[in-house]
Scaffold this motif. Structure first.
Motif, PDB file in Angstrom:
ATOM      1  N   VAL A 173      74.777 -41.888 -31.512  1.00  0.00           N
ATOM      2  CA  VAL A 173      75.253 -41.305 -30.248  1.00  0.00           C
ATOM      3  C   VAL A 173      74.192 -40.343 -29.724  1.00  0.00           C
ATOM      4  CG1 VAL A 173      77.731 -41.542 -30.673  1.00  0.00           C
ATOM      5  CG2 VAL A 173      76.537 -39.497 -31.482  1.00  0.00           C
ATOM      6  N   ASP A 174      74.404 -39.962 -28.496  1.00  0.00           N
ATOM      7  CA  ASP A 174      73.451 -39.114 -27.805  1.00  0.00           C
ATOM      8  C   ASP A 174      73.603 -37.643 -28.239  1.00  0.00           C
ATOM      9  OD1 ASP A 174      71.673 -39.227 -25.237  1.00  0.00           O
ATOM     10  OD2 ASP A 174      72.869 -37.379 -25.152  1.00  0.00           O
ATOM     11  N   GLY A 190      71.068 -31.019 -28.093  1.00  0.00           N
ATOM     12  CA  GLY A 190      70.932 -30.439 -29.440  1.00  0.00           C
ATOM     13  C   GLY A 190      72.011 -30.992 -30.350  1.00  0.00           C
ATOM     14  N   ILE A 191      71.868 -30.701 -31.638  1.00  0.00           N
ATOM     15  CA  ILE A 191      72.778 -31.275 -32.632  1.00  0.00           C
ATOM     16  C   ILE A 191      74.225 -30.842 -32.417  1.00  0.00           C
ATOM     17  CG2 ILE A 191      73.365 -31.195 -35.091  1.00  0.00           C
ATOM     18  CD1 ILE A 191      70.284 -31.146 -35.587  1.00  0.00           C
ATOM     19  N   GLN A 192      74.418 -29.526 -32.253  1.00  0.00           N
ATOM     20  CA  GLN A 192      75.786 -29.027 -32.110  1.00  0.00           C
ATOM     21  C   GLN A 192      76.434 -29.624 -30.854  1.00  0.00           C
ATOM     22  OE1 GLN A 192      77.136 -26.383 -34.217  1.00  0.00           O
ATOM     23  NE2 GLN A 192      75.372 -25.282 -34.999  1.00  0.00           N
ATOM     24  N   GLN A 223      66.480 -40.042 -34.808  1.00  0.00           N
ATOM     25  CA  GLN A 223      65.451 -39.816 -33.782  1.00  0.00           C
ATOM     26  C   GLN A 223      65.811 -38.565 -32.998  1.00  0.00           C
ATOM     27  OE1 GLN A 223      65.729 -43.232 -31.284  1.00  0.00           O
ATOM     28  NE2 GLN A 223      65.493 -44.611 -33.021  1.00  0.00           N
ATOM     29  N   ALA A 224      64.811 -38.046 -32.288  1.00  0.00           N
ATOM     30  CA  ALA A 224      65.057 -36.873 -31.471  1.00  0.00           C
ATOM     31  C   ALA A 224      66.204 -37.182 -30.509  1.00  0.00           C
ATOM     32  CB  ALA A 224      63.799 -36.515 -30.698  1.00  0.00           C
ATOM     33  N   GLU A 225      67.070 -36.214 -30.340  1.00  0.00           N
ATOM     34  CA  GLU A 225      68.186 -36.312 -29.385  1.00  0.00           C
ATOM     35  C   GLU A 225      69.176 -37.428 -29.699  1.00  0.00           C
ATOM     36  OE1 GLU A 225      66.178 -36.378 -25.589  1.00  0.00           O
ATOM     37  OE2 GLU A 225      65.876 -34.209 -25.733  1.00  0.00           O
ATOM     38  N   ARG A 226      69.256 -37.806 -30.966  1.00  0.00           N
ATOM     39  CA  ARG A 226      70.253 -38.797 -31.380  1.00  0.00           C
ATOM     40  C   ARG A 226      70.959 -38.293 -32.643  1.00  0.00           C
ATOM     41  NH1 ARG A 226      71.358 -42.274 -27.717  1.00  0.00           N
ATOM     42  NH2 ARG A 226      71.527 -44.175 -28.933  1.00  0.00           N
ATOM     43  N   LEU A 227      72.137 -38.828 -32.872  1.00  0.00           N
ATOM     44  CA  LEU A 227      72.883 -38.548 -34.104  1.00  0.00           C
ATOM     45  C   LEU A 227      73.363 -39.873 -34.656  1.00  0.00           C
ATOM     46  CD1 LEU A 227      75.483 -35.770 -33.236  1.00  0.00           C
ATOM     47  CD2 LEU A 227      73.502 -35.537 -34.717  1.00  0.00           C
TER      48      LEU A 227
END
Ligand code: SF4
Ligand code: SF4
Ligand code: SF4
Lengths: 141, 381
Positions: B6-7, B11-13, B176-180
């Protein structure tokens, strides 16, 4: 010192086989060391872990527990549960470097008078050779 | 491990909260239990809410753990099954404690979706409170770097920091950056990912590799800290010296998720004594120290709950005397759990070790009988 040391031993036995062994011993007039104090519980499975720990912190030099042989428990599985709790307490003591060898667990059947007096004598000698329990006389337990 | 993505552009939170917000709006659950910053700004508490804005503003991964999540979940579901679906957003040790509390009938998981995420650890509560701004920036750095120096000691050597007995696990590591990463671990988890149209069939190799790498470091740290801890507490003298500053406040027990008893045995009448009993105890022991029964309390508590201890360290954070009580309990717990090959919080259906037994086991703990004893104190000597 070692010679004059008179250990305080608590012998916890279940009301069926354990004390049965002691009764058979008395019927035969067998001897066991006087410093052994017998404490009867209904079933070793009814003993809590705190019952095992407290005497060792409060004055006993050793604690020995006897119940029925595997498969003979009056309540089916009390001795199996006791074995788990003894193993738990001994593991806790061991992992902190406290002496787990002051706690023994040995089955004694109703008719096993010899085994009962032998255990009382053997455990007493075992504790005598270890010396006094350091925790028993510490004020900060 | 398989999962989807997901997007997480904010940031992570924010990635986690927007995932939750969407799941809430699509009716995957009716309410969310999640940590959130308190209005004063310097600590965190749990909220139960169906308000999407509150969820959006929550802190799914706070930098500290003032209240263990399983305790919060127990407050909600102790009396029985939730009538509506609740998503509980917790760290892995909180999920594990919740599973243990389920076995102890202090949590009802029937209508609860457990959501966990890779956990970098938390900071010591007292350190954080002394400078929350600094703590916040240190924690964002940790989320990026995954190193351990500034963490609480138990977190530094925590090896259960990733996927656990939850329904959905969110992977931060290796993404990846900006993904979870989103991993449904149970049918309940798949129900949620399906409803959100997340295809969860991607092999998450980079996540797995990163998790293994962090775990290896944690295991190394664990070996090192165990040696140090033993040096510090092993044996009668050292253990009693370590516990000698204990003021008997019972904070460690009260905040522990596993110690749920309404009346703790160690605060009960069972340990109350008459004056005469205290005097004779003092005589026997030379003197008597107050507070009483410090070692009995700690050893006894270990015997009651160490098999379910999830090594969360909440006890240590709560100790006003800075006793390494979490490290000690965790050290002992590893051994008692190893004894019964029991991994708390892993399997919801595996019984607690003290309610079951095997007939053929633990023979090392039975004292062998060597026929007739003929030592000094022998029967007919
Ligand atoms: S004893 Fe401490 S580390 Fe273990 S579960 Fe309780 S609070 Fe967590
Ligand atoms: S120490 Fe034992 S009696 Fe006290 S709260 Fe914990 S589990 Fe219950
Ligand atoms: S929180 Fe600390 S001082 Fe209080 S009872 Fe526990 S170990 Fe002792």
């Amino acid at each position: 010192m070692a010679e004059s040391f008179d250990p305080k031993i608590l012998y916890v036995m279940c009301g069926w086989c354990g004390t049965g062994g002691a009764e058979t011993a008395s019927a035969y007039g067998m001897y066991y060391p006087e410093n052994v104090r017998i404490f009867r519980v209904n079933c070793t499975g009814a003993l809590s872990t705190v019952h095992m720990l407290r005497p060792l912190l409060e004055g006993a030099d050793g604690l020995v527990i006897s119940g029925c042989h595997p498969g003979d428990c009056h309540y089916d599985d009390g001795n199996f549960m006791a074995r788990r709790k003894v193993a738990l307490v001994k593991t806790i003591l061991d992992s902190l470097g406290l002496d787990s060898d002051r706690l023994w667990f040995r089955y004694v059947a109703h008719g096993e008078a010899r085994r009962f007096v032998d255990t009382a004598a053997e455990f007493t000698d075992h504790i005598k050779s270890k010396g006094p329990n350091p925790l028993a006389t510490r004020s900060d337990t | 491990m398989k999962g989807g993505q997901v997007d997480a552009r904010g940031g992570i939170q924010a990635g986690i909260t927007s995932f939750l917000k969407e799941a809430l709006s699509k009716g995957c659950f009716d309410a969310v239990m999640i940590p959130t910053r308190v209005p004063a700004g310097d600590s965190f508490a749990w909220i139960l809410t169906d308000n999407e804005d509150l969820v959006a503003g929550a802190s799914p991964l706070p930098p500290v753990m003032p209240v263990q999540g399983a305790r919060a979940l127990s407050s909600i579901t102790k009396k029985g099954k939730a009538p509506a679906k609740i998503a509980a957003v917790m760290r892995p040790c909180e999920v594990r404690a919740a599973v243990e509390l389920g076995k102890l009938k202090q949590v009802d998981l029937a209508n609860v979706t457990l959501l966990s995420m890779d956990c970098p650890g938390v900071l010591e509560l007292s350190t954080y409170l002394s400078d929350p701004t600094k703590g916040d920036s240190e924690f964002s750095r940790l989320l990026d770097k995954w190193d351990a120096e500034s963490l609480r000691p138990v977190c530094r050597s925590c090896t259960h920091f990733s996927a656990t007995a939850s329904d959905i696990h969110l992977g931060l590591l290796g993404a990846q950056a900006e993904r979870l990463y989103v991993m449904p671990l149970t049918p309940e988890g798949s129900r949620v990912t399906d409803a959100l149209n997340i295809s969860a069939d991607q092999e998450l190799d980079s996540w797995q590799a990163k998790v293994d790498e962090v775990r290896q470091k944690r295991e190394e740290q664990r070996r090192k800290s165990e040696v140090e801890l033993k040096e510090r507490v092993e044996g009668t003298e050292k253990l009693l010296a370590t516990l000698s500053t204990c003021i008997g406040c019972r904070n460690c027990m009260r905040v522990c998720p596993i110690c749920y008893c309404r009346q703790c045995f160690f605060d009960s009448d069972a340990l109350e004594g008459e004056v005469a009993a205290h005097l004779s105890r003092a005589e026997r022991k030379g003197s008597l120290r107050f507070p009483l029964d410090t070692l009995l309390f700690h050893l006894g508590r270990m015997s009651h709950m160490s098999l379910s201890c999830v090594e969360c360290g909440t006890c240590e954070d709560a100790c006003p005397m800075s006793i390494p009580v979490g490290q000690i309990f965790s050290h002992v717990a590893r051994r008692t759990q190893e004894l019964f090959k029991y991994d708390p919080g892993k399997n919801r259906y595996e019984p607690l070790p003290l309610v079951t037994y095997e007939q053929d086991e633990l023979h090392d703990f039975e004292q062998p009988y060597v026929k007739t004893y003929s030592g000094k104190g022998a029967a007919d000597a």
